[in-house]
Design a protein around this motif. Structure first.
Motif, mmCIF file in Angstrom:
data_model
loop_
_atom_site.group_PDB
_atom_site.id
_atom_site.type_symbol
_atom_site.label_atom_id
_atom_site.label_comp_id
_atom_site.label_asym_id
_atom_site.label_seq_id
_atom_site.Cartn_x
_atom_site.Cartn_y
_atom_site.Cartn_z
ATOM 1 N N ASN A 214 -7.461 -8.617 -15.119
ATOM 2 C CA ASN A 214 -8.206 -8.076 -13.984
ATOM 3 C C ASN A 214 -7.522 -6.856 -13.379
ATOM 4 O O ASN A 214 -6.368 -6.563 -13.687
ATOM 5 N N GLU A 215 -8.256 -6.169 -12.517
ATOM 6 C CA GLU A 215 -7.757 -4.965 -11.867
ATOM 7 C C GLU A 215 -6.950 -5.337 -10.629
ATOM 8 O O GLU A 215 -7.306 -6.262 -9.901
ATOM 9 N N ASN A 216 -5.866 -4.611 -10.413
ATOM 10 C CA ASN A 216 -5.021 -4.828 -9.243
ATOM 11 C C ASN A 216 -4.816 -3.505 -8.511
ATOM 12 O O ASN A 216 -5.278 -2.459 -8.961
ATOM 13 N N GLN A 217 -4.120 -3.573 -7.380
ATOM 14 C CA GLN A 217 -3.860 -2.362 -6.610
ATOM 15 C C GLN A 217 -2.506 -2.483 -5.922
ATOM 16 O O GLN A 217 -2.028 -3.583 -5.645
ATOM 17 N N ASP A 218 -1.886 -1.319 -5.654
ATOM 18 C CA ASP A 218 -0.621 -1.338 -4.937
ATOM 19 C C ASP A 218 -0.856 -1.099 -3.449
ATOM 20 O O ASP A 218 -2.010 -1.012 -2.991
ATOM 21 N N LYS A 219 0.195 -0.990 -2.698
ATOM 22 C CA LYS A 219 0.101 -0.859 -1.240
ATOM 23 C C LYS A 219 -0.644 0.412 -0.828
ATOM 24 O O LYS A 219 -1.301 0.447 0.215
ATOM 25 N N GLN A 220 -0.558 1.455 -1.649
ATOM 26 C CA GLN A 220 -1.225 2.718 -1.346
ATOM 27 C C GLN A 220 -2.681 2.747 -1.814
ATOM 28 O O GLN A 220 -3.394 3.727 -1.588
ATOM 29 N N GLY A 221 -3.129 1.670 -2.468
ATOM 30 C CA GLY A 221 -4.508 1.612 -2.937
ATOM 31 C C GLY A 221 -4.719 2.118 -4.344
ATOM 32 O O GLY A 221 -5.862 2.175 -4.817
ATOM 33 N N ASN A 222 -3.644 2.490 -5.042
ATOM 34 C CA ASN A 222 -3.762 2.920 -6.443
ATOM 35 C C ASN A 222 -4.087 1.717 -7.321
ATOM 36 O O ASN A 222 -3.432 0.681 -7.218
ATOM 37 N N ARG A 223 -5.061 1.869 -8.176
ATOM 38 C CA ARG A 223 -5.524 0.737 -8.991
ATOM 39 C C ARG A 223 -5.033 0.844 -10.428
ATOM 40 O O ARG A 223 -4.899 1.933 -10.976
ATOM 41 N N PHE A 224 -4.792 -0.323 -11.032
ATOM 42 C CA PHE A 224 -4.372 -0.409 -12.425
ATOM 43 C C PHE A 224 -4.709 -1.810 -12.912
ATOM 44 O O PHE A 224 -5.014 -2.715 -12.130
ATOM 45 N N TRP A 225 -4.647 -1.988 -14.229
ATOM 46 C CA TRP A 225 -5.040 -3.261 -14.839
ATOM 47 C C TRP A 225 -3.816 -4.037 -15.291
ATOM 48 O O TRP A 225 -2.828 -3.462 -15.752
ATOM 49 N N MET A 226 -3.920 -5.373 -15.157
ATOM 50 C CA MET A 226 -2.815 -6.246 -15.546
ATOM 51 C C MET A 226 -3.346 -7.457 -16.307
ATOM 52 O O MET A 226 -4.431 -7.971 -16.026
ATOM 53 N N LEU A 227 -2.558 -7.873 -17.286
ATOM 54 C CA LEU A 227 -2.805 -9.108 -18.025
ATOM 55 C C LEU A 227 -1.986 -10.205 -17.361
ATOM 56 O O LEU A 227 -0.773 -10.061 -17.200
ATOM 57 N N TRP A 228 -2.651 -11.296 -16.953
ATOM 58 C CA TRP A 228 -1.981 -12.360 -16.193
ATOM 59 C C TRP A 228 -1.879 -13.640 -17.013
ATOM 60 O O TRP A 228 -2.853 -14.076 -17.641
ATOM 61 N N ILE A 229 -0.701 -14.244 -16.993
ATOM 62 C CA ILE A 229 -0.471 -15.572 -17.563
ATOM 63 C C ILE A 229 -0.328 -16.527 -16.386
ATOM 64 O O ILE A 229 0.583 -16.380 -15.566
ATOM 65 N N ASN A 230 -1.227 -17.482 -16.278
ATOM 66 C CA ASN A 230 -1.266 -18.402 -15.135
ATOM 67 C C ASN A 230 -0.960 -19.824 -15.578
ATOM 68 O O ASN A 230 -1.617 -20.362 -16.465
ATOM 69 N N VAL A 231 0.028 -20.424 -14.929
ATOM 70 C CA VAL A 231 0.445 -21.786 -15.282
ATOM 71 C C VAL A 231 0.441 -22.648 -14.023
ATOM 72 O O VAL A 231 1.103 -22.307 -13.035
ATOM 73 N N PRO A 232 -0.299 -23.773 -14.031
ATOM 74 C CA PRO A 232 -0.349 -24.637 -12.841
ATOM 75 C C PRO A 232 0.934 -25.429 -12.655
ATOM 76 O O PRO A 232 1.613 -25.794 -13.620
ATOM 77 N N GLN A 233 1.267 -25.726 -11.389
ATOM 78 C CA GLN A 233 2.416 -26.561 -11.041
ATOM 79 C C GLN A 233 1.896 -27.758 -10.233
ATOM 80 O O GLN A 233 1.172 -27.572 -9.247
ATOM 81 N N TYR A 234 2.277 -28.965 -10.640
ATOM 82 C CA TYR A 234 1.779 -30.180 -10.005
ATOM 83 C C TYR A 234 2.920 -30.944 -9.349
ATOM 84 O O TYR A 234 4.081 -30.842 -9.765
ATOM 85 N N ASP A 235 2.567 -31.740 -8.335
ATOM 86 C CA ASP A 235 3.580 -32.590 -7.705
ATOM 87 C C ASP A 235 3.650 -33.926 -8.442
ATOM 88 O O ASP A 235 2.998 -34.114 -9.484
ATOM 89 N N ALA A 236 4.426 -34.871 -7.900
ATOM 90 C CA ALA A 236 4.628 -36.161 -8.568
ATOM 91 C C ALA A 236 3.341 -36.970 -8.661
ATOM 92 O O ALA A 236 3.211 -37.841 -9.530
ATOM 93 N N ASN A 237 2.390 -36.699 -7.785
ATOM 94 C CA ASN A 237 1.107 -37.421 -7.798
ATOM 95 C C ASN A 237 0.056 -36.732 -8.656
ATOM 96 O O ASN A 237 -1.094 -37.167 -8.701
#
Length: 267
Positions: A214-237
């Motif tokens: 997806n597309e992202n942006q920096d603090k100044q509003g400049n946009r660029f694209w990033m590939l994200w690897i998302n990994v869930p974290q669960y608690d003991a339950n």
């Protein structure tokens, strides 16, 4: 006999003129349709076509016929085509290398944390294969800009490393506790995709979005694209507590988007 030769020359010359015109028209349409791309591949093509136009004008001023002009252009066209194929291959390998690297990082992030064994120790066979493929295809993923952050199930930032500070421009104090939307994620992508809905899915069912683009942006509003690897974290339950996201900055979003969509369809 002379009349036949003249007519034959006229036919050959007009055919060559038609070929040159067809090439010029096709090239102009192709350049116009890809002008928004900023990759070296398109810059190379546009520069070569401009060079061809200059050579063509010089040869015409020297009195070359269209047939001779076509013959003069053929060897240069071969070199040009070889250059395009080489750049296209390099472009594909760079995107594939980044994608392979993301698979490797996904497996590493999914491994359970053991204080006695770091993620770099005793890699599994699949990780070794992916590392080999990544190196074979150019190691583009390792050379790209990386960020590591954490998001709550409500898409608020809970973790932010120094690389994220450098890429996005937000310090830890500025960003932690703030929503991702309207900080480093725009509300609406350039293509019109509504990001709050997508990001909420990423943060509530991250296992379905292990790989996201997806597309992202920096603090100044400049946009660029990033590939994200998302990994869930669960608690003991078994409850989802946050999502660990590793982002890789991508220089060729058009091709990467195609590869990610292909992988998602295959998955």
């Amino acid at each position: 006999m002379l009349n036949i030769r003249a007519r034959l020359f006229q036919l050959v010359n007009s055919s060559a003129s038609w070929c040159i015109g067809l090439i010029e028209t096709g090239s102009k349409h192709w350049i116009a349709s890809t002008r928004q791309s900023a990759t070296p591949f398109y810059e190379y093509v546009e520069a070569m076509l401009a060079e061809f136009a200059v050579m063509q004008q010089e040869w015409r001023q020297q009195g070359c016929s269209d047939f001779k002009l076509l013959l003069l252009l053929l060897p240069r066209s071969f070199d040009f085509g070889s250059g395009v194929i080489r750049l296209a291959w390099d472009r594909l390998m760079q995107a594939v290398s980044t994608l392979v690297y993301s698979f490797e990082q996904l497996l590493l992030l999914k491994r359970p944390v053991d204080p006695l064994v770091t993620m770099q120790d005793a890699p599994g066979p699949m990780i070794l294969v992916l590392r080999g493929l990544h190196q074979l295809t150019g190691s583009a993923g390792r050379r790209a800009s990386h960020v590591l952050l954490r998001l709550s199930p409500t898409a608020a930032v809970t973790g932010w490393d120094s690389d994220a500070e450098a890429v996005f421009g937000f310090s830890w104090d500025e960003i932690v506790g703030q929503p991702a939307i309207e900080t480093f994620v725009p509300v609406v992508e350039t293509g019109g995709r509504w990001m709050p809905e997508l990001l909420l899915k990423v943060c509530t069912v991250p296992h379905q979005y292990n790989l996201n683009f997806n597309e992202n942006q920096d603090k100044q509003g400049n946009r660029f694209w990033m590939l994200w690897i998302n990994v869930p974290q669960y608690d003991a339950n078994g409850e989802l507590i946050e999502t660990v996201s590793l982002g890789i900055k991508v220089q060729d979003p058009e091709l990467m988007q195609v590869l990610v969509q292909f992988w998602q369809s295959w998955k």
